[in-house]
Design a protein around this motif. Structure first.
Motif: not given
Lengths: 187, 187, 187, 187, 187, 187, 187, 187, 187, 187
Positions: A143-151
């Motif tokens: 998974r992409n932690p940056k995408e989790i943050l953005r979401t």
């Protein structure tokens, strides 16, 4: 089962956090946004990089009013030993939950029956414990932690600005669109 | 239900694609990777930006051997009319499925009972119709087409290199880690 | 199920009416006679002529104390867009209901399982929401708005003059027959 | 139950036709279009006018390849006696079915439980016994034989010209609209 | 089910009596003995003779404190028309019930499924609506009104002289036998 | 249960006939008409007169091709002893069945639960064991053997002359009425 | 079902006793010991000798505080007639119950389904209606009234001297054995 | 359950007989008459006298072609030890069954739930294992071995002379009564 | 079922202890530690040595605050007789329970269905009747009373020193290990 | 459930053994005796001493033809890491099974629901996978590896010398007792 807008279950699990053994319950999660991050097993391979990338963004998640909880079915002793013996894990400051009773694992249907380990799922819950986003990947797909943050930030924005509907791939500070009859078919 | 490694159901739906009315079945999806992208409704607000951002990356998805299918419970006529009247939708070249019989919607449990519309879910299936990743967001939380592309490529890499386990946030061309007993507790 | 003398169900649907988005509930129908007119889909073919012929008689229906409600499973956005892009639909002043939750569609058993769209059914309900007449046609067979108006008026006449039984093809102003033992076998 | 495209059930009933007692079965209906016309009771009031108006159009129905069947739960003897004693009924040439076993009445759910008599329903079936249109009115609301004839002809037209979809209130000889993608949103 | 000493059900049926249309309920039967006389159909053959023979003894039944009710599933209009057109039926003064709702027919299980008509059954009830005798014959086998009258009188005698047990074929005025231990094996 | 046209059940009972103990089965009844005559108990009061009146007509029943079977739940020994000690019973020549196993009693639902004895029922079956008439009286109400004989003969007449329908109270030698359309409403 | 220490059921049966007809209920049995003696049928063979041998010991049973009740499914009239015509039965002074409603027969499961008659069972109940001994024999195997008397007396002795346990074949006046630890293995 | 004419179940139990340990099965019982004699417990009080009285008649039972089986839920070791330590038991030559698996105890419903021990029941089975007589006594009420022998002999006599029915308290050599119609009511 | 931390059931059994007959209930066990020692049968082989070895350590068990209860399905009389006739058993001072009602046997699932006897199980319960250890062996495998004593003492030690976790094969007086985070992975 | 003489289930688990990762199935256990040794968790406290004491006797177990399998719900990676970081665990040569799928844990009902970890149970199975002994202790109560070895050897002795029954606390080389009738009550 679709988890959107469902509430987190009651749970009470052992945990390891930064050198300490503790317990974590649903109540501990309420009041902040939660990132519940399942991974297959301690001492395994791809996980450390996901877990340490999450650690790299930990200050940003905290700044956004969120706590991160990693979850596997390993014991808290295993988490502690892993942290003590593996450098990338040793850096981690967020709580590592030991879901040996499968309380979270069963609610989120995360068990992979062929391995007895958790799938790679990540669930974002708001401060009331209501789930607002989730992603589940096949075993080898990280998974992409940056995408989790953005979401997380998009979900927070929607929760604050109820009438607004944010566009795809929105980032903090970008404008959003307010729906009205006049806009139908115009965007 | 956890969808990872589950097979797509049989379905047969009407669709609109680039000015033409057609039907799409499960069989049409097999042989390529599929991005099944649910959105709430035609002529609504945030969707166009998600759908058009997907269009912007359409060539990259196709280059990666994947087809994109947007899905709502609107009719194919509604899709066609939307495309003819809305510039951002008019640009779209991938098929827009009309799931009025709720065949995909029910299988993926995408219905939002308070609106009768689909949630914002995206499912990635391999060429055999086996699901490898999925994300579901609350109504107002848009998705990131670039992250979908990255996840597609990671899933493809795992499928090709069975023994390898790719790290978090992997991108094409980056190295991966091959698991062995020697590595336990070393990464 | 036979719908004669059955009561309308509770419902709450989105709607488009003359440029505005709104919601319509069972409560909105009570107090007037209702013409509930199901059609398969927006942007389809025969429907516009039925719908516009209904519009042509709209003033007469209103004069008769009735409101017309067209119903399909399309979204209210789709109705709005159809009205904005199609001249015959743009003229329509009566509310166009969006039964995406299938509340009316399921009660009246109007779904055509091979298309996921509504059959061509029309139901007449009195001001208490009690159904007094209905007609259902196969997909391609259009309805006659004048016959709907005549049936409405006959049903109203019967409701007002409880003891009278009106003859076939009765029109307003025509005499009716009052039953009595003397008439048995005489007409 | 929605009757559109459902097949007529097997049945075997006594009947009276133009002075003769006979039996009528499903098999007798096949090969022609059928108008199945339920009415409450012999020797009652509004019915004669509906039944005699149907008789007035009988030649036109026959010319259109259709047979008319009136149906009540009265005995064939009652039909015969009614015909012999009532002038308007005596003129009728089409068969009057005696559904005392409730074979058709139960299939079409026509019974009015408060009177034990049939509702005023009319069903149009094609030569294969497949139902293509039906109308049911509350007890006092008469039907319009001319509208039945118009609907029959529209249904026949659709059955002959499969690809065409005829507009509302179509009459023989009028043009119809052939659906194609180009027409979406244009009519 | 054995009907002896069972109570009549609640019912409410239309009826024709001597030129008048009326309704008859269970309540109307109470207070007198009732002869409930089922026959297959109006305008049929053997029935008139049974019904008119009953009429010939009507004064005797009334003198005995009993009312006669003929019952068929024909409508009250049919009864009236039959009476007006058939001399033997026109003489009848007792009420002719129209059991179109099958209220009595179902309670007494009188329906002949091959014809949808009532069997030839006759039931005798006392003034409290309790059944004291019944006879059912195959379709073509007529009943003997004089035997019904004799049975009525025997049942009345037993009801008045509770301790007495009347012999076979007893007629009014004949002696009866009072049971006692002394008589066992002596008669 | 309505017994008309139902077939007798299989049974096998002990019996007493004219000084002899024997068994009687369904098979013994076939080939002749049967009068199955239930009565409450041996050594009781009204029964002897019914049973002896039946005996008085025994030759006429036999001449008509019928056999009489009296039935109670007493033992065959009880029947024998009754016959030996009671003059009127001693004269009886027809078989007296002992239905202690309740085979016939249960099939015909003849048990009176307050006494454990049979009701006064009489059933007429044709040579194939098909029931054509039955009468059941309350406990004290005796039956008329002559009426049983008349009904037997009427049933036989109907069975021989299938198309004819005999009138009420018909006796051998009287004419009957042959139904035809011309007669409807004329008798 | 094992009947030891089970309570007699409620019952209400007709009976014959010494020339009189009467009824007997459970209540009549309470307060004395009861011998409930089932036999197959009146006017049968071995029964008279069992029943008359019981009569020969009747005074001894009464002296022991017990009443005898013979039971069969014959009517009370049959019992009376048997007593009047058969010398050995005529001597009997105890009540002969008529269990035509099968109240005792069903509770004690005494019915022989191949004959519809009672098995040869005898049950001994104490003054509270509690069963203390029972014997059931095949149809032809008679019982020994002296053994019944002996068992009655043994049961009475046990009931009076709770702590004592009487030896096999004990008779009144014989000593009994009082159990104690010292006796284990010594007798 | 009534055991008369029921067949013994399959069983396989340990046993002690005259100094030897063995097993006994249903098969061992077939071919001879069996006396199955339940008693509560080894080393208890009244039992020895019953068991030793049975032993006293053992030769007579054997001469009559019967085997005796005592049954309790004690182990075979307990039986052996009891025999070795108790003089009256030591004399016993017949097999003492150990029904620790409750095979016979459950079939015959012999368990006393308040003690976990067997009731005092005795069952007589013929050489085919068909039960012909049984007696069950309350806990303290001993049985009479001589009566068991008499009943055995009566049952054997009935089995040999099928048509004869032996009188009460019959003993070998006494005459019996052959039933015939002439005897009804004469004995 | 896993018995650890489950509570003993209510029970009430007969017992033999040192020459006396008595009863033992759950209540008798509370307040002390209990050793519940099942064995197959009295008068059997290996059991005496197990039972007498337990007796040899009886003073030590009592000193440790525990009572021993041997259990088999033999009667208390059998226990008494065994003690009186067998020297090793005669020495036993602890209570020998007679579980003929299978109260303990069923709760602990100790029955061996092929023999109807108890397995060799031993259960240790604390003074509140909570089970803390159990061992079950196949039929021929004897138990080690010294190991039972050691386990008892270890369980007592854990119960007293709640926070401590004692090592394997711990004996009284040995040190134990107190868990803390610092020790993880260090022992 | 009682596990004695039950067969091991099919299972397939990951394992760590002396530096290697492997899988172990039921098939691997067959052919030797198995010691299946459950413990709560890796990196916990008392376990290492139990596990290392087992290791100290490993050669003796192997000499006795047995293999040892420790089992917890930790992952194989956890086992490996524990071995690499903890000296007492690092010495272990027998396989350490990872029962993350709960295959053995559920069959043996070993889960402690309050911790999600395994109880301290040990099961001994013979070379056919048939269980011959088991012990389960409360969480803090350690097991005695020497007693496990003694029980193994006793079970092996019984399996080899089927007729012999070994005494309590038997050790290899000691004599055993062969059961026979002569010994009952003598030991």
């Amino acid at each position: 089962m679709n988890y959107i807008n469902k509430e987190l279950p009651e749970f009470n699990v052992n945990a390891y956090q930064a050198g300490e053994l503790k317990t974590v319950t649903k109540n501990d999660l309420l009041g902040k946004w939660s990132i519940i991050f399942f991974y297959p097993a301690d001492f395994s391979f791809v996980c450390p990089t996901e877990l340490s990338e999450l650690q790299d963004l930990y200050e940003e998640f905290k700044a956004a009013g969120a706590e991160i909880y990693s979850v596997s079915v390993d014991s808290q002793y295993s988490h502690m030993s892993w942290a003590e013996t593996t450098k990338t894990i040793g850096k981690i400051r967020y709580p590592m939950l030991s879901d040996q009773k499968h309380e979270l694992t069963d609610f989120f249907n995360m068990i992979d029956e062929t391995s007895g380990q958790d799938y790679r799922g990540v669930f974002i819950a708001d401060p009331k414990g209501i789930i607002k986003s989730y992603t589940v990947n096949a075993m080898g797909v990280g998974r992409n932690p940056k995408e989790i943050l953005r979401t997380l930030q998009a979900a927070q924005f929607v929760e604050e600005h109820g009438d607004d509907v944010c566009p795809a791939n929105w980032h903090p500070g970008e404008g959003t669109i307010k729906p009205s009859g006049d806009l139908v078919g115009k965007i």
